[in-house]
Design a protein around this motif. Structure first.
Motif, PDB file in Angstrom:
ATOM      1  N   UNK A  46     -71.896  -7.056  45.444  1.00 16.29           N
ATOM      2  CA  UNK A  46     -71.123  -8.159  44.888  1.00 16.29           C
ATOM      3  C   UNK A  46     -71.474  -8.382  43.419  1.00 16.29           C
ATOM      4  N   UNK A  47     -72.778  -8.310  43.109  1.00 16.46           N
ATOM      5  CA  UNK A  47     -73.209  -8.474  41.718  1.00 16.46           C
ATOM      6  C   UNK A  47     -72.670  -7.343  40.844  1.00 16.46           C
ATOM      7  N   UNK A  48     -72.725  -6.112  41.366  1.00 11.70           N
ATOM      8  CA  UNK A  48     -72.198  -4.968  40.621  1.00 11.70           C
ATOM      9  C   UNK A  48     -70.694  -5.100  40.412  1.00 11.70           C
ATOM     10  N   UNK A  49     -69.994  -5.640  41.405  1.00 12.31           N
ATOM     11  CA  UNK A  49     -68.556  -5.840  41.286  1.00 12.31           C
ATOM     12  C   UNK A  49     -68.234  -6.846  40.182  1.00 12.31           C
ATOM     13  N   UNK A  50     -69.038  -7.898  40.114  1.00 14.08           N
ATOM     14  CA  UNK A  50     -68.827  -8.903  39.060  1.00 14.08           C
ATOM     15  C   UNK A  50     -69.025  -8.291  37.686  1.00 14.08           C
ATOM     16  N   UNK A  51     -70.074  -7.479  37.547  1.00 11.73           N
ATOM     17  CA  UNK A  51     -70.331  -6.834  36.257  1.00 11.73           C
ATOM     18  C   UNK A  51     -69.200  -5.872  35.910  1.00 11.73           C
ATOM     19  N   UNK A  52     -68.760  -5.090  36.879  1.00  8.75           N
ATOM     20  CA  UNK A  52     -67.696  -4.118  36.653  1.00  8.75           C
ATOM     21  C   UNK A  52     -66.389  -4.807  36.288  1.00  8.75           C
ATOM     22  N   UNK A  53     -66.103  -5.933  36.939  1.00  7.58           N
ATOM     23  CA  UNK A  53     -64.857  -6.657  36.667  1.00  7.58           C
ATOM     24  C   UNK A  53     -64.757  -7.078  35.209  1.00  7.58           C
ATOM     25  N   UNK A  54     -65.905  -7.349  34.589  1.00 11.00           N
ATOM     26  CA  UNK A  54     -65.898  -7.753  33.188  1.00 11.00           C
ATOM     27  C   UNK A  54     -65.668  -6.600  32.231  1.00 11.00           C
ATOM     28  N   UNK A 122     -60.392  -4.965  45.202  1.00 14.15           N
ATOM     29  CA  UNK A 122     -59.191  -5.326  44.451  1.00 14.15           C
ATOM     30  C   UNK A 122     -59.454  -6.435  43.444  1.00 14.15           C
ATOM     31  N   UNK A 123     -60.461  -7.264  43.742  1.00 11.36           N
ATOM     32  CA  UNK A 123     -60.800  -8.332  42.806  1.00 11.36           C
ATOM     33  C   UNK A 123     -61.274  -7.811  41.463  1.00 11.36           C
ATOM     34  N   UNK A 124     -61.726  -6.561  41.419  1.00 13.27           N
ATOM     35  CA  UNK A 124     -62.183  -5.965  40.160  1.00 13.27           C
ATOM     36  C   UNK A 124     -61.071  -5.899  39.125  1.00 13.27           C
ATOM     37  N   UNK A 130     -65.442 -15.286  35.215  1.00 14.82           N
ATOM     38  CA  UNK A 130     -66.811 -15.496  35.675  1.00 14.82           C
ATOM     39  C   UNK A 130     -67.495 -16.674  34.991  1.00 14.82           C
ATOM     40  N   UNK A 131     -66.823 -17.278  34.003  1.00 16.04           N
ATOM     41  CA  UNK A 131     -67.363 -18.482  33.370  1.00 16.04           C
ATOM     42  C   UNK A 131     -66.883 -19.749  34.069  1.00 16.04           C
ATOM     43  N   UNK A 132     -65.975 -19.572  35.024  1.00 15.39           N
ATOM     44  CA  UNK A 132     -65.434 -20.723  35.746  1.00 15.39           C
ATOM     45  C   UNK A 132     -66.351 -21.106  36.913  1.00 15.39           C
ATOM     46  N   UNK A 133     -66.725 -22.384  37.011  1.00 14.42           N
ATOM     47  CA  UNK A 133     -67.550 -22.819  38.151  1.00 14.42           C
ATOM     48  C   UNK A 133     -66.880 -22.530  39.493  1.00 14.42           C
ATOM     49  N   UNK A 134     -65.544 -22.688  39.555  1.00 14.45           N
ATOM     50  CA  UNK A 134     -64.839 -22.427  40.805  1.00 14.45           C
ATOM     51  C   UNK A 134     -64.979 -20.965  41.228  1.00 14.45           C
ATOM     52  N   UNK A 135     -64.890 -20.063  40.254  1.00 10.90           N
ATOM     53  CA  UNK A 135     -65.029 -18.637  40.575  1.00 10.90           C
ATOM     54  C   UNK A 135     -66.425 -18.337  41.096  1.00 10.90           C
ATOM     55  N   UNK A 136     -67.428 -18.963  40.497  1.00  5.92           N
ATOM     56  CA  UNK A 136     -68.804 -18.753  40.954  1.00  5.92           C
ATOM     57  C   UNK A 136     -68.986 -19.298  42.376  1.00  5.92           C
TER      58      UNK A 136
END
Length: 200
Positions: A46-54, A122-124, A130-136
């Motif tokens: 999940x952490x890697x996905x967040x980094x990749x999405x950026x 698919x979320x990638x 990722x700066x949104x509190x709701x997304x976190x």
């Protein structure tokens, strides 16, 4: 498990070992270290996905395809979870036998995990903020659903031991109810946040 569909489930006193007669304790359970390792790996993915999405810049066409597959994954995952948890509620209220829950959960575990995986992949391509509190919060719910799924896997194995008994230990009843609650809260919470984010 009730003797008839009209009577509420009776329970045994809480015991440390719910294994069937002649079954060595923990022999038929997935090792705890393996479940813990899987949880850690899931958090890493999940952490890697967040980094990749950026770092992924998808064009409009790719985003459209990803959005469709994202919704399809949600339908598969959440729909399967609803079916399993509904059977669990019917069992906990004495209206269905335990075997119905276990058989349904066994049949639907593949679309549940496939749906969760599809949502992550698919979320990638959907440019999550990722700066949104709701997304976190949504990411936290996805992780909670994943860990709860591993916990539910262990519960399923424990319940398999008492599948044919007339009574189920109270501890397993409570743990099953909590797992179903976390499951519904996590899936619906992530779905609502995803909907709100799509409108912003």
């Amino acid at each position: 498990m009730p003797r008839t569909l009209s009577r509420p489930p009776r329970t045994l006193a809480v015991t440390a070992d719910t294994a069937a007669p002649g079954t060595p304790a923990h022999e038929d359970l997935t090792p705890g270290w393996l479940l813990a390792l899987t949880g850690v790996l899931a958090a890493g993915v999940l952490a890697a996905s967040c980094w990749t999405a950026g770092h992924v810049h998808a064009d409009i066409t790719l985003q459209t395809v990803a959005r469709f597959l994202h919704v399809a994954s949600l339908v598969a995952g959440l729909g399967s979870v609803l079916a399993v948890d509904w059977f669990a509620v019917l069992w906990l209220t004495g209206r269905r036998p335990l075997t119905g829950v276990l058989d349904t959960a066994s049949a639907l575990q593949t679309p549940i995990w496939a749906g969760l995986g599809g949502l992550t992949v698919t979320g990638l391509f959907l440019r999550p903020d990722l700066d949104s509190p709701l997304t976190l919060v949504k990411l936290g719910l996805v992780l909670a659903v994943t860990v709860n799924g591993l916990y539910a896997h262990r519960l399923g194995q424990l319940l398999e031991r008492v599948r044919d008994r007339a009574e189920v230990p109270r501890r397993l009843l409570v743990r099953s109810g909590l797992a179903a609650t976390v499951s519904q809260a996590g899936w619906w919470g992530a779905t609502v946040i995803g909907f709100l984010n799509s409108r912003s």
